[in-house]
Design a protein around this motif. Structure first.
Motif, PDB file in Angstrom:
ATOM      1  N   GLU A  68      -2.203  -6.916 -11.160  1.00 42.84           N
ATOM      2  CA  GLU A  68      -2.678  -8.262 -10.833  1.00 42.84           C
ATOM      3  C   GLU A  68      -2.121  -8.727  -9.487  1.00 42.84           C
ATOM      4  O   GLU A  68      -2.832  -9.329  -8.675  1.00 42.84           O
ATOM      5  CB  GLU A  68      -2.270  -9.256 -11.928  1.00 42.84           C
ATOM      6  N   GLU A  69      -0.829  -8.420  -9.227  1.00 47.64           N
ATOM      7  CA  GLU A  69      -0.241  -8.774  -7.941  1.00 47.64           C
ATOM      8  C   GLU A  69      -0.827  -7.922  -6.822  1.00 47.64           C
ATOM      9  O   GLU A  69      -1.030  -8.411  -5.706  1.00 47.64           O
ATOM     10  CB  GLU A  69       1.280  -8.605  -7.997  1.00 47.64           C
ATOM     11  N   ALA A  70      -1.094  -6.656  -7.107  1.00 47.22           N
ATOM     12  CA  ALA A  70      -1.669  -5.770  -6.084  1.00 47.22           C
ATOM     13  C   ALA A  70      -3.020  -6.288  -5.613  1.00 47.22           C
ATOM     14  O   ALA A  70      -3.353  -6.193  -4.420  1.00 47.22           O
ATOM     15  CB  ALA A  70      -1.804  -4.348  -6.629  1.00 47.22           C
ATOM     16  N   ALA A  71      -3.797  -6.869  -6.530  1.00 46.42           N
ATOM     17  CA  ALA A  71      -5.093  -7.441  -6.146  1.00 46.42           C
ATOM     18  C   ALA A  71      -4.911  -8.593  -5.167  1.00 46.42           C
ATOM     19  O   ALA A  71      -5.690  -8.761  -4.224  1.00 46.42           O
ATOM     20  CB  ALA A  71      -5.846  -7.911  -7.392  1.00 46.42           C
ATOM     21  N   LYS A  72      -3.850  -9.383  -5.348  1.00 48.17           N
ATOM     22  CA  LYS A  72      -3.557 -10.473  -4.416  1.00 48.17           C
ATOM     23  C   LYS A  72      -3.161  -9.918  -3.051  1.00 48.17           C
ATOM     24  O   LYS A  72      -3.581 -10.427  -2.011  1.00 48.17           O
ATOM     25  CB  LYS A  72      -2.450 -11.360  -4.979  1.00 48.17           C
ATOM     26  N   TRP A  73      -2.332  -8.866  -3.069  1.00 44.92           N
ATOM     27  CA  TRP A  73      -1.923  -8.227  -1.811  1.00 44.92           C
ATOM     28  C   TRP A  73      -3.148  -7.698  -1.067  1.00 44.92           C
ATOM     29  O   TRP A  73      -3.253  -7.821   0.151  1.00 44.92           O
ATOM     30  CB  TRP A  73      -0.939  -7.099  -2.095  1.00 44.92           C
ATOM     31  N   GLN A  74      -4.075  -7.091  -1.807  1.00 41.00           N
ATOM     32  CA  GLN A  74      -5.277  -6.543  -1.181  1.00 41.00           C
ATOM     33  C   GLN A  74      -6.092  -7.641  -0.513  1.00 41.00           C
ATOM     34  O   GLN A  74      -6.615  -7.456   0.592  1.00 41.00           O
ATOM     35  CB  GLN A  74      -6.123  -5.811  -2.223  1.00 41.00           C
ATOM     36  N   PHE A  75      -6.188  -8.797  -1.181  1.00 41.17           N
ATOM     37  CA  PHE A  75      -6.918  -9.927  -0.595  1.00 41.17           C
ATOM     38  C   PHE A  75      -6.255 -10.376   0.703  1.00 41.17           C
ATOM     39  O   PHE A  75      -6.934 -10.604   1.716  1.00 41.17           O
ATOM     40  CB  PHE A  75      -6.965 -11.091  -1.590  1.00 41.17           C
ATOM     41  N   ARG A 134      14.042 -10.528   0.871  1.00 43.79           N
ATOM     42  CA  ARG A 134      14.671  -9.533   1.754  1.00 43.79           C
ATOM     43  C   ARG A 134      14.983  -8.301   0.925  1.00 43.79           C
ATOM     44  O   ARG A 134      15.919  -8.301   0.137  1.00 43.79           O
ATOM     45  CB  ARG A 134      15.925 -10.104   2.406  1.00 43.79           C
ATOM     46  N   MET A 135      14.166  -7.275   1.096  1.00 47.32           N
ATOM     47  CA  MET A 135      14.272  -6.073   0.270  1.00 47.32           C
ATOM     48  C   MET A 135      14.732  -4.885   1.114  1.00 47.32           C
ATOM     49  O   MET A 135      14.705  -4.910   2.347  1.00 47.32           O
ATOM     50  CB  MET A 135      12.904  -5.753  -0.340  1.00 47.32           C
ATOM     51  N   ARG A 136      15.164  -3.843   0.431  1.00 50.76           N
ATOM     52  CA  ARG A 136      15.531  -2.610   1.139  1.00 50.76           C
ATOM     53  C   ARG A 136      14.290  -1.786   1.480  1.00 50.76           C
ATOM     54  O   ARG A 136      14.287  -1.031   2.443  1.00 50.76           O
ATOM     55  CB  ARG A 136      16.511  -1.799   0.290  1.00 50.76           C
ATOM     56  N   GLN A 137      13.268  -1.910   0.671  1.00 53.23           N
ATOM     57  CA  GLN A 137      11.959  -1.366   1.025  1.00 53.23           C
ATOM     58  C   GLN A 137      11.023  -2.559   1.138  1.00 53.23           C
ATOM     59  O   GLN A 137      10.799  -3.271   0.174  1.00 53.23           O
ATOM     60  CB  GLN A 137      11.439  -0.401  -0.040  1.00 53.23           C
ATOM     61  N   LEU A 138      10.520  -2.790   2.336  1.00 54.43           N
ATOM     62  CA  LEU A 138       9.705  -3.975   2.569  1.00 54.43           C
ATOM     63  C   LEU A 138       8.379  -3.593   3.205  1.00 54.43           C
ATOM     64  O   LEU A 138       8.234  -2.516   3.785  1.00 54.43           O
ATOM     65  CB  LEU A 138      10.449  -4.961   3.476  1.00 54.43           C
ATOM     66  N   GLU A 146       6.215  -9.643   2.057  1.00 53.02           N
ATOM     67  CA  GLU A 146       6.870 -10.265   0.898  1.00 53.02           C
ATOM     68  C   GLU A 146       7.147 -11.741   1.161  1.00 53.02           C
ATOM     69  O   GLU A 146       6.934 -12.596   0.291  1.00 53.02           O
ATOM     70  CB  GLU A 146       8.183  -9.551   0.563  1.00 53.02           C
ATOM     71  N   ARG A 147       7.589 -12.041   2.361  1.00 48.11           N
ATOM     72  CA  ARG A 147       7.888 -13.425   2.714  1.00 48.11           C
ATOM     73  C   ARG A 147       6.603 -14.245   2.832  1.00 48.11           C
ATOM     74  O   ARG A 147       6.585 -15.441   2.528  1.00 48.11           O
ATOM     75  CB  ARG A 147       8.695 -13.481   4.005  1.00 48.11           C
TER      76      ARG A 147
END
Length: 427
Positions: A15-22, A121-125, A311-312
């Motif tokens: 569900e979050e991936a769909a938002k990222w794709q948009f 703030r992630m180590r993989q961003l 992410e931010r």
């Protein structure tokens, strides 16, 4: 054994991936309007690229890089930032010889930094960035800033603040550098160990120190704006004028220096002022890096770019309560009455998908009522009902879920019938 994702990393569920794709598609469309083209560089590069390109005195190189030695004894590093790899590619593939200048590129990439994980703030961003190489026109600086602001605004963000500064050309920076050395040297023993090193290597970065930010010497430190020569002043005035012509509000902050050694002239950051966003407000940052391309083996070529943490960006959208689409409803769900229909549905589904129609079915051997419930869970627009009776007639029942209307359609006409229905709905 309970194995979890490594610290500083996170899974992005469907569900979050769909938002990222948009979000990513929105940004890609904007890049296309601005006539930027996509570039993809390797996940890891030779360590020397970042040592030379980012700068030995930076926190990224000194503390945050994931560096390893491969089986051939070569030192490699997972990408901590996006500009140096794009510049390396620009030089390696001789893009400076492309008759279409300047070269305008964008990228989406994962970056890796070993730092203390915290919200946003992630180590993989994940990062979106752009680079323009081959023009020293201040209008390009303004265009790059405009592109970043457009991305945020078209996604709905309103609580934004753009901060800009000029670091000047090489001569201006050198004059300012010496002024900083003279100013901070009497306080050297009072500064943190990092700033004591920066005093020798890159004193401008002392102004960006989080540890010594409240030291009294910071308050009256020499401003870079006081050391700009006439050319640098004129350049900065043009950038500001172009921003004003595009109705882009900004603030000038003489202490904005950014964390990388390769910046000169224009530097900028875009921040969120949304309530509850958090202490770290920066959403994107960048600037001009004339000289970096030569440092990495290319001809004298000016460049400018920025990096935007995705992410931010997602955090900022959440802070401003902006709803992002999480995927469309399913076009069709096929419900089968018996085993014969279940087997026949395999070919029907294949034919529909070949015709560009989104369709799914039950794979849990559910009863008829449970299949309809599954269709509801997927928010299917149409349910296709197939049984032995329909198979004998070579038809299928099509039920529109919003109205409850149901019609019998020939299997041969089914793809065209659904295309007509679905096309009208999407229009």
């Amino acid at each position: 054994m309970n194995i979890k994702a490594p610290r500083g990393t996170a899974d992005t569920l469907p569900e979050e991936a769909a938002k990222w794709q948009f979000v990513e598609e929105t940004i890609k469309n904007i890049c296309n309007r601005y006539h930027f083209e996509e570039i993809r560089t390797p996940l890891f590069e030779h360590t020397e690229l970042f040592q030379r390109g980012v700068g030995d005195s930076t926190d990224i190189v000194q503390k945050e890089m994931y560096t390893f030695e491969d089986k051939g004894g070569r030192s490699l590093t997972l990408k901590p930032e996006g500009t140096a790899p794009v510049v390396r590619s620009f030089v390696e593939h001789k893009m400076h010889g492309n008759p279409k200048q300047p070269v305008k590129l964008y990228y989406f990439a994962q970056m890796f930094r070993y730092e203390r994980p915290q919200k946003g703030r992630m180590r993989q961003l994940n990062q979106f960035g752009v680079e323009v190489m081959g023009s020293a026109d201040p209008a390009v600086d303004a265009e790059v800033i405009d592109l970043a602001m457009t991305c945020y605004r078209e996604l709905g963000l309103k609580s934004l603040k753009l901060v800009i500064n000029s670091l000047g050309d090489k001569d201006s920076r050198e004059s300012h550098r010496q002024a900083l050395v003279d100013h901070f040297t009497p306080y050297k023993d009072e500064l943190c160990s990092d700033c004591q090193t920066r005093l020798k290597q890159n004193p401008m970065r002392i102004l960006d120190c989080k540890t010594d930010k409240d030291h009294p010497a910071m308050k009256d430190a020499p401003s870079v704006l006081d050391y700009l020569n006439e050319d640098s002043k004129a350049y900065f005035e043009k950038v500001k004028n172009y921003l004003s012509l595009m109705d882009i509000d900004y603030e000038v902050d003489a202490n904005l220096v950014r964390g990388l050694d390769y910046y000169n002239h224009t530097a900028f950051e875009i921040m969120s002022e949304a309530e509850g966003f958090g202490a770290i407000t920066t959403l994107a940052g960048g600037g001009r890096y004339n000289g970096l391309i030569e440092e990495l083996g290319g001809p004298e070529t000016p460049g400018i770019g920025f990096g935007m943490g995705l992410e931010r960006l997602m955090m900022a959208l959440e802070a401003e309560n902006i709803e992002i689409p999480s995927g469309e409803d399913l076009d069709c769900f096929i419900v089968t009455v018996d085993d014969e229909a279940d087997e026949a549905s395999v070919q029907i589904i294949h034919d529909l998908r070949t015709n560009g129609i989104q369709v799914d079915r039950d794979y849990q051997d559910r009863k008829l009522k449970a299949q309809f419930k599954a269709a509801d869970r997927y928010h299917a627009k149409y349910v296709l009902i197939l049984g032995t009776t329909e198979l004998k007639k070579k038809t299928i029942n099509v039920k529109e879920m919003t109205t409850g209307d149901q019609v019998e359609v020939s299997l041969t006409e089914l793809p065209g019938f659904l295309k007509g229905k679905l096309f009208r709905r999407k229009c």
